[in-house]
Design an enzyme around this catalytic site. Structure first.
Site, PDB file in Angstrom:
ATOM      1  N   LYS A   1       0.841  -1.202   0.000  1.00 42.30           N
ATOM      2  CA  LYS A   1       0.000   0.000   0.000  1.00 42.30           C
ATOM      3  C   LYS A   1       0.877   1.255   0.000  1.00 42.30           C
ATOM      4  O   LYS A   1       0.826   2.092   0.920  1.00 42.30           O
ATOM      5  CB  LYS A   1      -0.956  -0.037   1.191  1.00 42.30           C
TER       6      LYS A   1
ATOM      7  N   GLU B   1      -7.367  -5.280 -10.533  1.00 39.03           N
ATOM      8  CA  GLU B   1      -8.214  -4.699  -9.486  1.00 39.03           C
ATOM      9  C   GLU B   1      -8.725  -3.331  -9.900  1.00 39.03           C
ATOM     10  O   GLU B   1      -8.379  -2.812 -10.959  1.00 39.03           O
ATOM     11  CB  GLU B   1      -7.518  -4.672  -8.126  1.00 39.03           C
TER      12      GLU B   1
HETATM   13  C1  COI Z   1      -8.996   1.788   1.737  1.00 37.18           C
HETATM   14  O1  COI Z   1      -9.863   1.069   1.281  1.00 37.18           O
HETATM   15  O2  COI Z   1      -8.842   1.878   2.967  1.00 37.18           O
HETATM   16  C2  COI Z   1      -8.089   2.545   0.890  1.00 37.18           C
HETATM   17  O3  COI Z   1      -7.076   2.961   1.363  1.00 37.18           O
HETATM   18  C3  COI Z   1      -8.434   2.828  -0.521  1.00 37.18           C
HETATM   19  C4  COI Z   1      -8.378   4.289  -0.796  1.00 37.18           C
HETATM   20  C5  COI Z   1      -8.382   4.528  -2.277  1.00 37.18           C
HETATM   21  C6  COI Z   1      -9.517   5.034  -0.147  1.00 37.18           C
END
Ligand code: COI
Length: 384
Positions: free
Chosen positions: A232, A268
């Site tokens: 991430k 995805e």
């Molecule tokens: C999440 O789902 O927590 C994310 O970090 C995605 C983001 C694009 C809001």
């Protein structure tokens, strides 16, 4: 005020009773860290009131809350102690690693309010582990699981009045680990910061809980083999904005990306993982380095197995979308979102959605566990 003091004492007691040394450390850090910032009477953690918020109209936007959590360490050292401070802007060197070279990973996790008023966190340890893996890929030190979960707990409790009433949403908690120290030549930053803030949210998409319309982008890709798509990293997100805004301008909810090598397999969506349903089989792209290993994805796979579905993590050729019964997306921010249509090569494919769908069945179980309405037999939730 007397009630607030009693609650403070009981919070201290609960840390002491249940406590590993790190919990105690977390408490002392909490207690000492807030002192310079404001008076105890202002701590929302001890306040049963709700914030002045329009709970019926929450979307997924930034609402400034009361507190944020910060913990710093130098390169080649371990994180030690963090502190809660008032929510606000932060100061960074213009040459901070995160600003110049994008050295950062982030997480998303949620706190839900139970009917009895207590808060539930959902699998924050999984976010902690994912942050550690991402930090290693991005050459950063990372907090221990206990430090990460402690930071999330403290942020949730300190902003308790911002956790929506049951059924109205959740408090989205955003931990960011970044290279905060100055660096000019390309190298790891000399200092790192874990910053955790929170915002009350409900539906991620402007469609609310209505099914999504996805568009497959044939030109732009989200991740490449050997890249950082499987962690991430903040660097995974800005590059999809062009495809996303193009799709949104054409009325779609989000973009579904294909693999970067052959442009043949489903990977995805910009903000979430994807699942397809055909009969009793539920499939999702395998985590091969270009797919983000979502906590909701992992949880849904387990729930689907419990419900008697055959779950496959594998390569999914885009052609399979034509025959699928259902498609749905999962993510912390997104939750479990049904897909109404996918448009590919100017062809619009329609899917089953609604009360009888597999998506709805799995969603109800997941959200039931998250909100305490269904017994958590898996020890996924932490009550705080
Ligand atoms: C999440 O789902 O927590 C994310 O970090 C995605 C983001 C694009 C809001």
């Amino acid at each position: 005020m007397i009630q607030a003091r009693a609650r403070f004492a009981s919070l201290v007691q609960s840390f002491r009773v249940s406590s590993s040394s790190s919990k105690l450390a977390a408490y002392y850090c909490y207690a000492s860290s807030v002192q310079p910032v404001c008076k105890p009477s202002a701590y929302s953690a001890f306040d049963d009131d709700y914030a002045d918020e329009d709970w019926d109209n929450l979307g997924f936007g930034v609402t400034p809350t009361d507190y944020m959590y910060t913990m710093k360490c130098s390169k080649d050292e371990n994180f030690q102690q963090g502190l809660l401070t008032r929510y606000g802007n932060i100061e960074l060197s213009p040459s901070a690693g995160v600003l110049n070279y994008g050295q950062a990973v982030f997480e998303g996790t949620k706190a839900w309010r139970k009917e009895d008023g207590r808060l539930l966190l959902f699998r924050p340890d999984q976010n902690a582990i994912r942050m550690q893996i991402g930090a290693e890929r991005m050459c950063m030190p990372s907090p221990s699981i206990e430090q990460f979960v402690g930071a999330v707990k403290q942020t949730a409790l300190a902003n308790k009045r911002w956790v929506p009433p049951p059924g109205k949403g959740s408090l989205y908690i955003r931990p960011i680990l970044m290279g905060s120290g100055p660096i000019l030549g390309l190298a790891s930053a000399p200092e790192y910061t874990l910053l955790v803030y929170a915002s009350p949210v409900r539906n991620y998409f402007k469609e609310g809980s209505a099914p999504l319309n996805l568009h497959i982008d044939k030109d732009l890709v989200r991740a490449t083999p050997g890249g950082a798509g499987g962690v991430k990293s903040i660097t995974n997100y800005a590059p999809v904005l062009q495809a996303l805004s193009r799709a949104k301008n054409r009325g779609y909810s989000d973009v579904l990306y294909l693999d970067s090598v052959n442009k043949k397999n489903v990977e995805e969506v910009s903000s979430c993982n994807i699942f397809i349903v055909k009969g009793n089989v539920i499939s999702t792209p395998a985590t091969n380095g270009t797919i983000l290993p979502g906590v909701t994805r992992k949880s849904l796979i387990e729930i689907a197995g419990d419900h008697g579905y055959k779950v496959e993590e594998r390569i999914i050729p885009v052609d399979e979308l034509i025959d699928a019964d259902e498609v749905f997306c999962t993510g912390t921010a997104v939750g479990v979102a049904p897909v109404q249509t996918i448009t590919y090569n100017n062809r619009r494919i329609e899917y089953i959605t609604g009360a009888q769908s597999v998506c709805q069945e799995l969603y109800l179980t997941l959200v039931g566990i998250q909100t305490g309405l269904i017994e958590d037999t898996k020890s996924w939730t932490i009550e705080i």
